[in-house]
Design an enzyme around this catalytic site. Sequence first.
Site, PDB file in Angstrom:
ATOM      1  N   TRP A 104      60.366  66.112 -17.331  1.00 42.33           N
ATOM      2  CA  TRP A 104      61.138  65.590 -16.204  1.00 42.33           C
ATOM      3  C   TRP A 104      60.781  66.252 -14.892  1.00 42.33           C
ATOM      4  O   TRP A 104      60.745  65.588 -13.837  1.00 42.33           O
ATOM      5  CB  TRP A 104      62.631  65.679 -16.500  1.00 42.33           C
ATOM      6  CG  TRP A 104      63.016  64.759 -17.609  1.00 42.33           C
ATOM      7  CD1 TRP A 104      63.475  65.095 -18.857  1.00 42.33           C
ATOM      8  CD2 TRP A 104      62.928  63.327 -17.600  1.00 42.33           C
ATOM      9  NE1 TRP A 104      63.675  63.968 -19.608  1.00 42.33           N
ATOM     10  CE2 TRP A 104      63.354  62.871 -18.874  1.00 42.33           C
ATOM     11  CE3 TRP A 104      62.531  62.385 -16.645  1.00 42.33           C
ATOM     12  CZ2 TRP A 104      63.391  61.518 -19.206  1.00 42.33           C
ATOM     13  CZ3 TRP A 104      62.554  61.034 -16.982  1.00 42.33           C
ATOM     14  CH2 TRP A 104      62.987  60.610 -18.258  1.00 42.33           C
ATOM     15  N   ASP A 179      67.464  70.177 -10.769  1.00 40.93           N
ATOM     16  CA  ASP A 179      67.864  69.131 -11.702  1.00 40.93           C
ATOM     17  C   ASP A 179      68.579  69.822 -12.854  1.00 40.93           C
ATOM     18  O   ASP A 179      67.969  70.488 -13.682  1.00 40.93           O
ATOM     19  CB  ASP A 179      66.630  68.373 -12.207  1.00 40.93           C
ATOM     20  CG  ASP A 179      66.976  67.273 -13.209  1.00 40.93           C
ATOM     21  OD1 ASP A 179      68.152  67.176 -13.623  1.00 40.93           O
ATOM     22  OD2 ASP A 179      66.060  66.519 -13.589  1.00 40.93           O
ATOM     23  N   LYS A 203      74.890  63.365 -20.252  1.00 44.54           N
ATOM     24  CA  LYS A 203      74.590  64.421 -21.201  1.00 44.54           C
ATOM     25  C   LYS A 203      75.795  65.347 -21.383  1.00 44.54           C
ATOM     26  O   LYS A 203      76.392  65.406 -22.430  1.00 44.54           O
ATOM     27  CB  LYS A 203      73.341  65.195 -20.753  1.00 44.54           C
ATOM     28  CG  LYS A 203      72.116  64.278 -20.632  1.00 44.54           C
ATOM     29  CD  LYS A 203      70.911  64.994 -20.080  1.00 44.54           C
ATOM     30  CE  LYS A 203      69.755  64.035 -19.829  1.00 44.54           C
ATOM     31  NZ  LYS A 203      69.216  63.430 -21.045  1.00 44.54           N
TER      32      LYS A 203
END
Length: 368
Positions: A104, A179, A203
Amino acid sequence: MSARPIYNFSAGPAVLPEAVLRTAQQEMLDYNGTGFPVMAMSHRSEMFLSILHHAEQDLRTLLNIPSNYKILFLQGGATTQFNMVAMNLAHGFPSADAVVTGNWSRIAYEQMSRLTDAEIRLAAHGGEQFNYTALPTVETWDIDKNSAFVHFAINETVNGLQYQTVPKLSDDLPPLVCDMSSEILSREFDVSDYGLIYAGAQKNIGPAGATVVIIREDLLNRCPDSIPDVFNYRSHLNRDGMYNTPSTYAIYMSGLVFRWLLTQGGVKKIEAVNNIKAQTLYDAIDNSGGFYVNRIRPDARSKMNVVFQTASAELDRRFVLEAELQGLCLLKGYKTVGGMRASIYNAMPLEGVQALADFMSDFQRRYG
């Protein structure tokens, strides 16, 4: 006789606390005696504004967010933030720095350069050097003091790596942009060490559809008028988060999760449970005599996404299929990585992790 419990080890959309789901079930047709379901509630109504206010205040309490930080619940997922961060914060700067440590953060690095004139510098790389099995320490990051910000992902969901010590930079360096999608609310950290934090909800926060952005107030002065309002942090805050219709139901569910976390004793208490869950699985791997393998260096192992494999892809497939039959679901590793991945976010109960560890022992007995 009760049915065997189902444990959801998906990396996202992920498991939600049962208590939260039961509250949502009870309020599905009538929220808090209003006669309105949240999904059919105007985002500008006093009813929803109360939901939004309490969600924000509970998140501030959980993370001890200073008053000079603003909170937004946006849409588009964390991937939209790859571009929004650069568009809003890099205007007028020669460069921005990016740390690449897995799937990511690599995609973020590639995307950030598309909608800004700033050069996106590679400040550190955990790929070619480490093959995504270890993390470059903060001391090794090559940071340009003139850069707009330093972007990194604190936990790599796909690759199963996590900075065990929460990174921070000295005051003379650019602000950190993080992030935090797959670990936010899982352990304590100091929000004031960061310029901006973003996290997809699906999540550790709630269902898919909302993205939390926590931004230091002074950075809003960087947001240029030249970018469309829908991508401008300042425009969203100027309209109290109502520039366009927010993801009302996802925000409502996130608020329920925040309230649930508070009843569990907050982030400090949930962090202690998360440590036990992670240790349980890593012990099962490390004590298997090599039957299970985790290739991540111990000081970089994720406590949210535990990746492992057996000696063959065929045995990995058998593991996933047999685990599913035992109610241990969605353990297949990411498509580019293979093997298995157990995502053990806040809402995964310790009983689920222990059930997986017991299954791992039994599977090894039968196939080892």
